[in-house]
Each structure stands twice: as C-alpha cells, then as structure tokens.
Write a protein that holds these residues in place. Structure first.
Motif, PDB file in Angstrom:
ATOM      1  N   LEU A 137     -31.170  34.384  -8.167  1.00  0.00           N
ATOM      2  CA  LEU A 137     -31.563  33.487  -7.093  1.00  0.00           C
ATOM      3  C   LEU A 137     -32.056  34.263  -5.883  1.00  0.00           C
ATOM      4  O   LEU A 137     -33.108  33.971  -5.309  1.00  0.00           O
ATOM      5  N   PHE A 138     -31.280  35.291  -5.500  1.00  0.00           N
ATOM      6  CA  PHE A 138     -31.653  36.031  -4.295  1.00  0.00           C
ATOM      7  C   PHE A 138     -32.858  36.927  -4.516  1.00  0.00           C
ATOM      8  O   PHE A 138     -33.508  37.337  -3.553  1.00  0.00           O
ATOM      9  N   MET A 139     -33.139  37.249  -5.771  1.00  0.00           N
ATOM     10  CA  MET A 139     -34.300  38.080  -6.030  1.00  0.00           C
ATOM     11  C   MET A 139     -35.571  37.254  -6.119  1.00  0.00           C
ATOM     12  O   MET A 139     -36.667  37.771  -6.031  1.00  0.00           O
ATOM     13  N   GLY A 140     -35.392  35.933  -6.304  1.00  0.00           N
ATOM     14  CA  GLY A 140     -36.563  35.078  -6.459  1.00  0.00           C
ATOM     15  C   GLY A 140     -36.908  34.367  -5.157  1.00  0.00           C
ATOM     16  O   GLY A 140     -36.363  34.662  -4.105  1.00  0.00           O
ATOM     17  N   GLU A 141     -37.825  33.406  -5.296  1.00  0.00           N
ATOM     18  CA  GLU A 141     -38.177  32.616  -4.111  1.00  0.00           C
ATOM     19  C   GLU A 141     -36.996  31.782  -3.692  1.00  0.00           C
ATOM     20  O   GLU A 141     -36.276  31.267  -4.526  1.00  0.00           O
ATOM     21  N   PRO A 142     -36.758  31.477  -2.466  1.00  0.00           N
ATOM     22  CA  PRO A 142     -37.545  31.923  -1.316  1.00  0.00           C
ATOM     23  C   PRO A 142     -37.037  33.211  -0.679  1.00  0.00           C
ATOM     24  O   PRO A 142     -37.525  33.615   0.364  1.00  0.00           O
ATOM     25  N   PHE A 143     -36.062  33.852  -1.319  1.00  0.00           N
ATOM     26  CA  PHE A 143     -35.514  35.044  -0.663  1.00  0.00           C
ATOM     27  C   PHE A 143     -36.343  36.282  -0.954  1.00  0.00           C
ATOM     28  O   PHE A 143     -36.648  37.057  -0.056  1.00  0.00           O
ATOM     29  N   GLY A 144     -36.638  36.454  -2.233  1.00  0.00           N
ATOM     30  CA  GLY A 144     -37.520  37.557  -2.614  1.00  0.00           C
ATOM     31  C   GLY A 144     -37.006  38.939  -2.290  1.00  0.00           C
ATOM     32  O   GLY A 144     -37.774  39.838  -1.989  1.00  0.00           O
ATOM     33  N   LEU A 145     -35.686  39.122  -2.357  1.00  0.00           N
ATOM     34  CA  LEU A 145     -35.141  40.438  -2.022  1.00  0.00           C
ATOM     35  C   LEU A 145     -35.240  41.387  -3.212  1.00  0.00           C
ATOM     36  O   LEU A 145     -35.169  40.965  -4.347  1.00  0.00           O
ATOM     37  N   PRO A 146     -35.396  42.667  -2.960  1.00  0.00           N
ATOM     38  CA  PRO A 146     -35.321  43.621  -4.063  1.00  0.00           C
ATOM     39  C   PRO A 146     -33.887  43.720  -4.571  1.00  0.00           C
ATOM     40  O   PRO A 146     -32.956  43.288  -3.891  1.00  0.00           O
TER      41      PRO A 146
ATOM     42  N   VAL B  99     -33.809  31.729 -21.934  1.00  0.00           N
ATOM     43  CA  VAL B  99     -33.399  33.067 -21.555  1.00  0.00           C
ATOM     44  C   VAL B  99     -34.297  33.550 -20.415  1.00  0.00           C
ATOM     45  O   VAL B  99     -35.498  33.373 -20.455  1.00  0.00           O
ATOM     46  N   ARG B 100     -33.698  34.131 -19.417  1.00  0.00           N
ATOM     47  CA  ARG B 100     -34.496  34.636 -18.292  1.00  0.00           C
ATOM     48  C   ARG B 100     -34.200  36.093 -18.039  1.00  0.00           C
ATOM     49  O   ARG B 100     -33.167  36.614 -18.433  1.00  0.00           O
ATOM     50  N   THR B 101     -35.137  36.743 -17.336  1.00  0.00           N
ATOM     51  CA  THR B 101     -34.901  38.150 -16.999  1.00  0.00           C
ATOM     52  C   THR B 101     -35.042  38.328 -15.499  1.00  0.00           C
ATOM     53  O   THR B 101     -35.579  37.476 -14.797  1.00  0.00           O
ATOM     54  N   TYR B 102     -34.576  39.473 -15.016  1.00  0.00           N
ATOM     55  CA  TYR B 102     -34.737  39.794 -13.602  1.00  0.00           C
ATOM     56  C   TYR B 102     -36.147  40.255 -13.295  1.00  0.00           C
ATOM     57  O   TYR B 102     -36.468  40.533 -12.161  1.00  0.00           O
ATOM     58  N   GLY B 103     -36.966  40.362 -14.326  1.00  0.00           N
ATOM     59  CA  GLY B 103     -38.355  40.723 -14.075  1.00  0.00           C
ATOM     60  C   GLY B 103     -38.562  42.177 -13.725  1.00  0.00           C
ATOM     61  O   GLY B 103     -39.559  42.538 -13.136  1.00  0.00           O
ATOM     62  N   LEU B 104     -37.609  43.007 -14.085  1.00  0.00           N
ATOM     63  CA  LEU B 104     -37.796  44.433 -13.796  1.00  0.00           C
ATOM     64  C   LEU B 104     -38.708  45.044 -14.853  1.00  0.00           C
ATOM     65  O   LEU B 104     -38.772  44.583 -15.978  1.00  0.00           O
TER      66      LEU B 104
END
Lengths: 372, 294, 291
Positions: C55-64, C122-127
């Motif tokens: 959640l925090f890595m995605g919108e709307p936070f977009g944190l690394p 299934v989802r990934t962190y997109g790394l």
C-alpha cells in the motif's frame, strides 16, 4: 420466528422479482459466463472487449433479423464451482439458448455436462484441452484442440536438437491434455522425457518445482504454463540462476506475461495456433479494435471470441433463436466460413478441423514470431 | 421459482450437514473443525462410484459407510485431545484430506474435479428435476432430523450432554466417556457424509475447492449462530445463512460489483462469528438449561 | 544444477523458509504464552503486513521500499492492538475454544477484506528481477540475504527485550500466571499491549520478507499460520527459543521432504507434523499455564 419468516418471504419476493427472463421482446439474448473477477480475470476482461466489439458491429448492421444482440454477462469468479453456478443461472434464470463458455479447460469442462443436460448450446473460444467437447452435441469450440498442438511442440523441440527434456505442466485438464499430446508425439520422434512435474495453479512460489526441473542442468525445459504462473516461474528461475531454453504452449503467449516477468521472459519460445495477421479480415478487426479501445494489442484469444460471436449470430439467423436450431445451424454456417482466425469448419467432435501452428518468441520485451 | 427451489435444496443439504456437526459440537462438546472432510468423503465416494456405473443406492451407502469409518479411525487418536487442540487437530486432518484429494489425480482427478455427476435414481424414480431433488434432499433432511432427535432425546443423548458438561462427573457415574465420544463422532461423520452425497449429486460437479476452510467456517457459523445443543438451532442457522449466501448470487448486478460480492459475504460471515462469540455464544436458539459460553 | 548443488540448495531454501517461519512462530507463541490462546488470525497479521508495504509503495504514497517499511510496520502493529481491543479483550475471561472460534472469524474477515481491496490475484512489489548471487553453485537473492540478516536482528532484539528489560520481565510474568501477575502490581495492560505490538510487528516483518521472496496473495496467511503453530508446538508454548528452533525445523522438513514426495504435498508436510505432534503429546504441553 414469525418476524423472521416474513423477512425471508420479503427477500425472496424481491429476489424473484429482480431476476428477469430472456423472453423479453426485442433483443436476442446470448449468455456469457466469463471470468470477470478472480485469478484469470485478465482473460475474461479481454474476451468481453472483443465480444462487445463484435456485438456492436453486428447491431450497427441491423442485428439479427432486425433484433439487436444483447450479451448477458455472468462472472464466473475464476473457479469451476462458480462457473457451474454462472452457467446454471444463465440457463434457468435468463433462459438463454446459447452461452459463451468460460476460459480454462477445467472450468469449461465442469459446465459442459450442465449445458448438455439442459440442452443449451455452449461454445468455447479458447479451450484447447483434448476432449473438451466430448460432453455432447450441444458443446462446441472454435479453438483448435491440443491434439493438434502437441506434435508441433514436439517437432520444435527435436528440430532445435533437444532430445531429452523434463516437462512441467499445470495440473489441470489443459495441462494434462497438452502434456499427453506432446509426450506421445515427442517419444515417436525419438525424444526422451526425463521428468514429469505437475504443479498447481495460482501459487506464489514455484521454486521447488523449478529446482527439480533444473536438476542436471537440462538445456531445455518444456513448461506448459499460463500467464500468471509462467511469469512467476520465469522470474524465480531467473533469480535462481537457472539457464535453460524454455519451451511453452500457447497459453502463456500474452503481453501480460511479458509485462509481469520482465527480462526473465526474454528468449522464451512456444507454439501457438497461428493466425495469419496480414489478411484483410484480421487487419480490419485490428483497426476496429484500435478505434474502439485505443490500442491495438489484441487480448489473448480475443480474436477467437470475435469469430465466435459472428458464427453464433449467423447460426441464430439460419436456425432460429432456439438451442436446437443453433446447434444444427452451427456446423452448416461454419463450413468454409473464414473468420479472422481462419477457416472455422467443424470436425466430428465440433472442434475446428483446420489449424496451423506457428512459433512465438519473447524478443526485446515483445512477443514476436520466431524466425529460425 | 427455480431460485426458491435451489435455495430450499441447498438449505436442506446444509441442514443435514449442520445437524451432524451439532451432534459433535452441541451435544458432546467436540469442536470438530475438520468436519468438512467427511462431507468430502461422502461426496467423492458417491460421485466416483456413480460415475463408474454403480447404482445410486450402492454409492449412497458406500459414501455413508466410508465417512463413518474414517470418522471412527480419526476419533480414536484425536479424542485424546482437549478443547481447542482437538479443534486444530481435526482442522489439520481436514486440510490434509483436501490436499490428498487435490494431488491424487489418478483417483479424484485432482483440481480438475469430477464433472457430470448424474442425478440419482432410487427405487426406479429419477430425481433429475429441481422439485424432485427438493423432495429427495428435503426428505433426507427430515429423516436426519428425526433420527438425530431420537438419538439425542434418548438416554444416549443425555449421557452425551453429561459427558460434555462434566466429563469427570459422568465417568464417576459409570459412563465410559471415551466410548460415548467415539459413537457421537461416528454418527456425526455418517450424516456429514450424507450431506456430501446429496451435494455432489445436486451440483453435478465437485472439486477440492468445494471442501476448504471456507466450508468449515460456514457450517461452524451455522451451528454456533443457530444455537448448538438444540435441534432447531442448526436448522434456523442453515435457513438464515444459506439464504444470505445463495440468494445474493441471483441478484442482477454489474460485474464490477460481483467481484466484490464474494469477499464481502465472507467478511460478514467472519464478523458474525466474532460477534456471536462475544455477545451470544449460545446462538439464536438457546439450549434449555444450558450454560453460557461455547 | 548438478546433484550436490541441488541438495545443498534445497537445504538452503529450507533454512530460509525456516527463518521466516521462526519469525511467525515467535509472534504466535508470545501471544499464546501471555494470553493463553491460539491467535488463529496471526496469519492475517502476516498477510496484512505484506500488503501494508504494498500500500505504501503504491499510489498515492509512492514511497520507495525502505521509506515504506516504517509506516507499514507501524500500521501492522496498530492492527494487532486493534484486534486485541475489539475482539480479544472482551473475551479475556472466555475459554480457549471461544477465543479460537472468535479468532477464526476474525481471520476470515481480515483475509477477505484484503481480497476486497486488492483482489485475489497474486501481486508483486514490482521490484526489478535480478539474478541472485552465486557461490559454490548455490544461488542467493537479495531478499533472501535480507531474510537471514533480518531474522538475526529480530532474534537479537527479542532476546534483549525479553531477558534484559523490565517490560520483558512483565511479559514473562504474565506468561506464567496472569492473575498472579496482576496481583503483584505488574502493569498487565502495558505488557499485553507490548506483546501485541511485538507479535504483530514480527508477523509483519516475516510477511514482508516472504512477499519479497515470493509474491503477495490474500491466502498467504492461513498456510503460514499452520506452519507457525506447528513450530510453536515443537518448541513449547510461550517458549521463544523453541519457536525459533521449531520454525527452522519446519522449514527444513518441508524443503527436504519434497525430495521424497510430490511438490504438491509441500504444505501438507507442516500439517502432518502438527497433527502428529498434537496426537503424540495429548496430556502435557510444555509451558501450559497454571490458571
């Protein structure tokens, strides 16, 4: 208790009233039990787009004998049980005479007996499993059976010099069917299958299976996999440092797979029922799709779904809006019919008689045709 | 009309399932969280045999007997455990069974499931229309109700409650608690198998995905919410919950909503379980002279 | 992969899995020890921890990744406390069975809430996909190195907290006897709160590590709960070192086990171990509370 019974009756009445029947006057209702949610929703959403495109085109030209087509979509939630429920609902509540069936051969095969028993036509536009239509004469498919694909995949392996391969496959009707077709043909061509590894769909971690497949450093591994599973597997194999030539079937051949797997998918090769895309019909289809949706990436199996709609419309036109009429008319209208995916003549098992197979490869991050 | 018939049939089947679990949970205090395993055994046995050509009467009997036998075999080691450990052990058993069903493709066709299970033919009657099946499942439900009511109202049933409430006291009075528990467990398993048989032949398709933790939670909720230790309780629970679960399927909703419906329903079930445990663990239909708490 | 590397890699995978299970088990056994019930919803703390990071890595936070970790873990800790406050505190005096059922209900609720928000896929962190480090024919990816490092860190932190601080002492006292602890003037409320935060954070860390190594799915909680529980049983209720050991053993047993059985049974191995332990030790469970 009394208050409770009243509540029950009230809700029942509402629900009963809320469910309409298909006898409504001026639309031709066709049912569609697609995966609109759940793990294979990526397929269902693509199909819906192409079906909607076809319906729009047909309706613009006057529909079927003046009546517009209306598709009644039911979400099958990507599992066989809900597929059966969806189909049942379309049959009993919406009372449609023909249904576009779910993706996933096991899902489709779960619903086939229901349709057959209720004497409703059920059509698949993407089921490749061997024996998909054996439930009865109301079951059709416009996608070629894997009995045709197996030998092509075997030939691909042999022609590239891979005489010994382990085979990984999804543990379901599709995977099993293609595996058997491949293994039979491969052995006849002199190949040896070193290991057979069945795996479950929808897992997040395939490293155990990958480790086992890569034992002994085979130069090639046959992996009969889907989009999501394939992406996870190629990624994890890449991370584990497994270097091998992946040989796949048609189900992973999707831009989504490449998107999910990233550079781990580079170099993956597979066979697929080849549809010559340079025909006028296909180009027209692509143009229309682009005009409606803004990009020209045709979703996987979308072209077959498009043809399915047209075939069904013709069958209704010829045989009438009844299940029996459609059933009898389909083989007649399909004979020699050239849709965007080629000649749609049915064979004795209500599967396409003709199919050509090409080879695809993931090159430079895109799915392309493989040139030797 | 078809919707109502469908609802009534599923309610009847789950009533049988819940009544069987109630014998174990409500009357004997055995919290069997793997009960769905016997449901599955009944379903698969009958389905496989009927598909292989055996008549329904044989398949039905085989399903019941195999479920009962497995119940017997499981109960012997498991009944040594108390309370929540028993629950977790039985839950483990249920999941292990499901994984076996999923993996042994040669026997059960694994994740592909068994399609095309025929509607039953019994005494020359072919139960292939909805009203006919309602007659069959409704009849079975009533029979189950009658048999189980007879059992729990008998001295046997009273002894079960005694064992549940205070095992030591019951033993002092000469009742062999262990034997009673085994009998109760087997009875519960047999009727769970019956529910499974009825389900398999109604849905005409079963797969390992039908016998997961979700089913366990549902039937547990039915018994706990309806009121365990009574015989009206599970029936009430079945009516309310199955109605809620199944009728929602038939509402006309756009696809963007249907994908949320499943999880939403389950969230409500989870919430109900929690709410009942906190506020009314005895359930809707209270036991006469019963105690508070699970 | 040649034969020797094959077996070594399998063992390495076992240890990696075991580290993650150890983190799960330590959290579970802590609550089990302090509050005397099996928190069946512990799996959902694991799963939500992973999803909070998502959640925090995605919108709307977009944190690394590194910036998203603290808020994700903080929120997970809050979730644990919220669980106690809303469900388990009202049931503080109830028997273990009631608590187990309530926890099961909570587990279903949380699991489906995740599916409600994020879908079942299934989802990934997109790394970015990167090949692992290779040494002696074995492969070790960055997330896997993180697993080992973080586990060592957590175990050390837990040790310091438990055996070298007053708070830890309070928690151990509660573990032994809740009523006695109350009477002796120990701030039970604070200790219980701390236990939940620690349990939830450990679960969250484990969940994130697991998701980094594999992927995210709403179902990832349940199966890991069983493994955590099996590890807890091996090590003894309330016994943190036992949980660590139990976790490692389960991880190894699983991965080595599939050398002999089909990979489809991998998850079943933990179940079987759990059932065997339960059935083989029916009367005495080490560390059973006196009240």
């Amino acid at each position: 208790m009394k208050k409770f019974a009243v509540l029950v009756a009230a809700i029942a009445a509402v629900a009963f009233a809320a469910a309409p029947s298909a006898r409504a006057a001026d639309t031709v209702k066709i049912g569609a039990a697609f995966a609109l949610s759940g793990s294979i929703a990526v397929y269902g959403e693509g199909f819906k787009k192409c079906v909607d495109l076809a319906v729009e085109e047909i309706n613009a030209k006057g529909g079927i004998k003046g009546k517009k087509i209306e598709i009644v979509y039911e979400d099958n939630k990507s599992n066989p049980k809900d597929c059966v429920t969806a189909v049942r609902k379309l049959i009993t509540v919406d009372k449609v005479p023909v249904i576009f069936g779910p993706a996933g051969s096991s899902n489709f095969m779960a619903t086939a007996p229901v349709a057959q028993d209720s004497r409703v036509v059920l059509i698949s536009a993407q089921g490749a499993a061997v024996g998909l239509t054996r439930a009865g004469d109301y079951i059709f498919r416009v996608f070629p059976s894997d009995t045709l694909q197996g030998p092509h995949l075997a030939r691909l392996a042999i022609s590239k010099g891979y005489k010994k391969v382990p085979v990984m496959y999804v543990n379901n009707d599709w995977g099993l069917g293609l595996k058997n077709a491949f293994v039979d043909a491969y052995k006849k061509m002199g190949g040896t299958v070193t290991d057979l590894i069945a795996y479950d769909e929808k897992k997040t971690d395939y490293r155990t299976e990958l480790l086992r497949a890569s034992k002994g450093n085979p130069p090639a591994i046959v992996n009969l996999t889907y989009i999501n599973e394939g992406a996870v597997q190629f990624k994890q194999a890449f991370e584990m440092g497994i270097k091998t030539q992946w040989l796949c079937g048609s189900a992973a051949r999707a831009p989504k797979m490449v998107e999910l797997a990233g550079k781990a998918a580079e170099g993956v090769i597979g066979t697929y029922p080849a549809v010559p895309q340079n025909t006028k019909a296909y180009q027209a289809f692509k143009e229309a799709y682009k005009k409606k949706y803004g990009d020209d990436k045709i979703p996987i199996f979308g072209d077959y779904n498009y043809d399915m709609v047209y075939l069904t419309a013709r069958a209704i036109e010829k045989g009438g809006y009844t299940a029996d009429g459609i059933r009898k008319a389909l083989p007649q209208v399909a004979r020699g019919y050239k849709g965007v995916t080629g000649d749609k003549t049915f064979d004795d098992e209500r599967s396409p008689k003709f199919a050509e197979y090409g080879i695809w490869v993931v090159k430079d991050g895109k799915i392309q045709d493989y040139k030797k | 009309m078809d919707l109502l018939l469908h609802l009534a049939i599923v309610i009847a089947i789950y009533a049988v399932f819940a009544l069987s679990l109630n014998v174990e949970i409500g009357y004997t205090g055995l919290f069997n969280f793997g009960h769905v395993a016997f449901f599955a055994i009944g379903a698969y046995t009958s389905a496989l045999l009927t598909l292989a050509g055996f008549p329904f009467s044989i398949s039905l009997l085989a399903g019941l007997m195999l479920a009962g036998l497995c119940g017997f075999l499981l109960s012997i080691p498991a009944l040594k455990l108390q309370g929540d450990y028993f629950g977790i052990a039985t839950l483990g058993f249920g999941e292990i069974l499901r994984m076996v069903v999923n993996n042994e493709v040669w026997l059960t066709k694994g994740p592909m499931g068994l399609p095309g299970i025929p509607r039953p033919e019994l005494f020359g009657l072919h139960f292939d229309t909805l009203p006919a099946y309602l007659a069959l499942s409704g009849g079975m439900a009533l029979a189950t109700f009658a048999v189980l009511a007879f059992i729990v109202l008998s001295p046997f049933g009273r002894a079960l409650k005694a064992v549940r409430d205070d095992e030591t006291a019951a033993e002092i009075l000469g009742k062999n608690a262990f034997r009673f528990k085994i009998k109760s467990f087997v009875i519960g398993s047999v009727f769970a198998g019956l529910a499974g048989v009825l389900w398999a032949h109604y849905a005409t398709f079963i797969g390992p995905g039908d016998f997961t933790l979700t089913e366990t939670i549902l039937v547990l909720l039915i018994v706990v919410m309806g009121g365990k230790g009574t015989f009206l309780g599970p029936v009430v629970g079945a009516v309310v919950l199955i109605f809620f679960q199944e009728s929602v399927r038939f509402l006309r909703l756009p696809p963007e909503w249907t994908r949320l419906l499943g999880p939403l329903q389950q969230m409500v079930f989870g919430l109900l379980l929690v709410v009942f445990m906190v506020f009314r663990p005895e359930g809707i239909v209270r036991e006469k002279g019963g105690r508070r708490g699970a | 992969m040649d034969s020797i590397s094959y077996y070594l890699q399998t063992a390495l995978n076992g240890i990696l899995a075991g580290c993650v299970y150890a983190l799960f088990a330590m959290g579970l056994t802590l609550i089990y020890g302090v509050l005397n019930f099996v928190n069946f919803a512990h799996g959902e703390l694991i799963m939500w921890g992973a999803y909070f990071l998502f959640l925090f890595m995605g919108e709307p936070f977009g944190l690394p990744l590194y910036a998203a970790l603290p808020p994700a873990l903080a929120v997970t800790g809050c979730l644990g406390v919220a669980m106690d406050f809303s469900v388990f505190r009202p049931l503080r005096r109830a028997n273990r069975l009631t608590l187990l059922i309530a926890a099961m209900g909570l587990s279903v609720f949380l699991r489906n809430a995740a599916q409600f928000f994020w879908g079942a896929e299934v989802r990934t962190y997109g790394l970015e996909v990167t090949a692992g480090l290779r040494f002696f024919g074995l492969s070790l990816t960055m997330p896997q190195i993180a697993i080992i490092a973080v586990t060592i860190l957590c175990v050390t932190a837990v040790y310091l907290l438990f055996f070298r601080s007053r708070l830890g002492k309070s928690m151990r006292a509660l573990s032994d006897n809740l009523d006695l602890a109350r009477i002796s003037g120990i701030d039970t409320r604070r200790a219980i709160l701390a236990a939940w935060v620690i349990s939830a954070v450990l679960a969250g860390i484990g969940g994130i590590l697991l998701a980094l190594d594999t992927n995210l799915s709403p179902e990832m909680g349940v199966i890991n709960l069983i493994k955590a529980f099996a590890a807890t049983l091996i090590g003894g209720v309330g016994n943190l070192w036992g949980a660590l050991l139990g976790g490692l053993l389960i991880g190894l047993a699983e991965n080595l086990g599939v050398l002999f059985v089909s990979p489809g049974y991998k998850d079943a191995i933990a179940f079987v171990i759990m059932v065997i332990i339960l059935l083989a030790r029916p009367y005495v469970i080490i560390g059973e509370r006196s009240d």
